[in-house]
Design a protein around this motif. Sequence first.
Motif, mmCIF file in Angstrom:
data_model
loop_
_atom_site.group_PDB
_atom_site.id
_atom_site.type_symbol
_atom_site.label_atom_id
_atom_site.label_comp_id
_atom_site.label_asym_id
_atom_site.label_seq_id
_atom_site.Cartn_x
_atom_site.Cartn_y
_atom_site.Cartn_z
ATOM 1 N N UNK A 1 0.822 -1.210 0.000
ATOM 2 C CA UNK A 1 0.000 0.000 0.000
ATOM 3 C C UNK A 1 0.857 1.262 0.000
ATOM 4 N N UNK A 2 1.909 1.279 0.804
ATOM 5 C CA UNK A 2 2.760 2.468 0.883
ATOM 6 C C UNK A 2 3.559 2.676 -0.396
ATOM 7 N N UNK A 3 3.995 1.585 -1.021
ATOM 8 C CA UNK A 3 4.739 1.715 -2.280
ATOM 9 C C UNK A 3 3.835 2.279 -3.385
ATOM 10 N N UNK A 4 2.598 1.787 -3.437
ATOM 11 C CA UNK A 4 1.666 2.298 -4.441
ATOM 12 C C UNK A 4 1.319 3.755 -4.146
ATOM 13 N N UNK A 5 1.222 4.111 -2.882
ATOM 14 C CA UNK A 5 0.944 5.513 -2.533
ATOM 15 C C UNK A 5 2.084 6.416 -2.996
ATOM 16 N N UNK A 6 3.330 5.966 -2.825
ATOM 17 C CA UNK A 6 4.455 6.746 -3.340
ATOM 18 C C UNK A 6 4.297 6.978 -4.838
ATOM 19 N N UNK A 7 3.939 5.929 -5.550
ATOM 20 C CA UNK A 7 3.773 6.026 -6.996
ATOM 21 C C UNK A 7 2.605 6.939 -7.352
ATOM 22 N N UNK A 8 1.487 6.735 -6.701
ATOM 23 C CA UNK A 8 0.275 7.499 -7.005
ATOM 24 C C UNK A 8 0.430 8.984 -6.685
ATOM 25 N N UNK A 9 1.206 9.288 -5.639
ATOM 26 C CA UNK A 9 1.357 10.679 -5.190
ATOM 27 C C UNK A 9 2.526 11.407 -5.849
ATOM 28 N N UNK A 10 3.152 10.771 -6.834
ATOM 29 C CA UNK A 10 4.198 11.446 -7.586
ATOM 30 C C UNK A 10 5.594 11.336 -7.007
ATOM 31 N N UNK A 11 5.800 10.409 -6.071
ATOM 32 C CA UNK A 11 7.123 10.243 -5.461
ATOM 33 C C UNK A 11 7.940 9.146 -6.150
ATOM 34 N N UNK A 12 7.402 8.565 -7.221
ATOM 35 C CA UNK A 12 8.135 7.553 -7.987
ATOM 36 C C UNK A 12 8.093 7.948 -9.456
ATOM 37 N N UNK A 13 9.102 7.548 -10.195
ATOM 38 C CA UNK A 13 9.154 7.897 -11.607
ATOM 39 C C UNK A 13 8.972 6.677 -12.490
ATOM 40 N N UNK A 14 8.528 6.913 -13.692
ATOM 41 C CA UNK A 14 8.272 5.851 -14.648
ATOM 42 C C UNK A 14 9.579 5.171 -15.044
ATOM 43 N N UNK A 15 9.531 3.846 -15.154
ATOM 44 C CA UNK A 15 10.694 3.067 -15.580
ATOM 45 C C UNK A 15 10.264 2.130 -16.704
ATOM 46 N N UNK A 16 10.531 2.523 -17.925
ATOM 47 C CA UNK A 16 10.215 1.694 -19.090
ATOM 48 C C UNK A 16 11.406 0.784 -19.360
ATOM 49 N N UNK A 17 11.209 -0.501 -19.111
ATOM 50 C CA UNK A 17 12.308 -1.461 -19.142
ATOM 51 C C UNK A 17 12.024 -2.591 -20.118
ATOM 52 N N UNK A 18 13.040 -3.377 -20.493
ATOM 53 C CA UNK A 18 12.830 -4.459 -21.462
ATOM 54 C C UNK A 18 11.709 -5.422 -21.090
ATOM 55 N N UNK A 19 11.505 -5.679 -19.772
ATOM 56 C CA UNK A 19 10.483 -6.628 -19.352
ATOM 57 C C UNK A 19 9.135 -5.971 -19.052
ATOM 58 N N UNK A 20 9.053 -4.659 -19.151
ATOM 59 C CA UNK A 20 7.818 -3.968 -18.747
ATOM 60 C C UNK A 20 6.588 -4.489 -19.479
ATOM 61 N N UNK A 21 6.678 -4.651 -20.784
ATOM 62 C CA UNK A 21 5.533 -5.082 -21.569
ATOM 63 C C UNK A 21 5.121 -6.517 -21.323
ATOM 64 N N UNK A 22 6.052 -7.333 -20.837
ATOM 65 C CA UNK A 22 5.760 -8.756 -20.611
ATOM 66 C C UNK A 22 5.483 -9.068 -19.139
ATOM 67 N N UNK A 23 5.638 -8.080 -18.290
ATOM 68 C CA UNK A 23 5.380 -8.310 -16.868
ATOM 69 C C UNK A 23 3.881 -8.532 -16.667
ATOM 70 N N UNK A 24 3.470 -9.418 -15.741
ATOM 71 C CA UNK A 24 2.037 -9.641 -15.526
ATOM 72 C C UNK A 24 1.306 -8.322 -15.274
ATOM 73 N N UNK A 25 0.145 -8.156 -15.887
ATOM 74 C CA UNK A 25 -0.585 -6.895 -15.796
ATOM 75 C C UNK A 25 -0.900 -6.517 -14.352
ATOM 76 N N UNK A 26 -1.243 -7.520 -13.524
ATOM 77 C CA UNK A 26 -1.597 -7.223 -12.130
ATOM 78 C C UNK A 26 -0.377 -6.743 -11.337
#
Length: 355
Positions: free
Chosen positions: A97-122
């Motif tokens: 929950x806290x990690x997602x809150x960091x992401x949702x509140x703008x404290x994390x940055x996008x990381x487009x990586x080789x496995x991003x598209x193949x990572x499970x959607x959930x």
Amino acid sequence: MRFLISLAFSVLSSAIAHAAPVFFPAGSGDADAPILTVYSSLDEPLARPMIVGFQKANPDVAVRYEDMLTGEIYDRIVKETDAGQKTADFAFSSAMDLQVKLSNDGYAQRSDLPMSGRWPAWANWRNTAYALTFEPAVFVYHKPSFKDERPPATRAEFVDYLKRKGSAVFGRIGTYDIERSGVGFLFMSRDQEQFGDIWTVIRAMGAAGVKLYSTSQAILERVSDGRFVLGYNILGSYAADWASRHPDVGIVLPRDYTVVMSRIGLVPQAAAAPELGRRYLEFFMSKEGQTIMARELQIPAVSPDVAGENTANTMQEMLGAQLKPVPVSPGLMVYLDQVKRARLIARWNEMLRLQ
């Protein structure tokens, strides 16, 4: 079930004391090598194989590793960012929950990586927060107490067992105290979503004199020596370590549904060296990194490219829809609302007190 017994010790954040940072010099020997700073709730000795593997692939990078409580990771990143300071390059925590809150509140940055598209959607929230492990909640039991019958394998069977045994098992059931255990609260909130009759289970445990603890160790110690006959919703990676070292401890993945939690990795928005944070995250998600996770850290790997024991692939092949992974999404933040959290805890306490 051989794969489950291979799951091993994974320290719950509530049991980790703050430790001094550990420094891993660059493999190249360059004293001026760039430094990757990691904030993590995983104990450093357990994380060491992943760091060593990363540095073999990246000998030009030194690593500063700080293991701390999940709440401290969140607070440090927020406070350092808000103060205009630099913070960790990578954060790894079991507090979904806290990690997602960091992401949702703008404290994390996008990381487009080789496995991003193949990572499970959930397991991927907007290429910002990634689930990197696959850890089920299980029933644990004292094997000698079940020599004449099989242990409960569903919540309905769990309730039936408690009612049938009555005074013989009173005070011999353990589970997490959801007021003090973050993973316990997570599992209970998912139970409420997955099982319409969950309060019947809680009432039955209350009638059986359930004992509440903030750590898995306290429960597993009592199951292994026979003081307890059953433990409910115990983190499987920790339970499996005990089962491997204490032959009287048995493990059941509930057949009605098995909640699966994950540790989440992200690159903070104010990272001092975000490119290093992304390199570490990319290694974590790679086939090599996930194999180290499963084989050396002995924490189940989530990558679709890794199969065999101690992996999501194997568990899903064996158990299919029985497994209910907790999605990495803003839905995790519902119970960070103090009113909703207090309401769930109040009902929990009321159901236990009714008995």
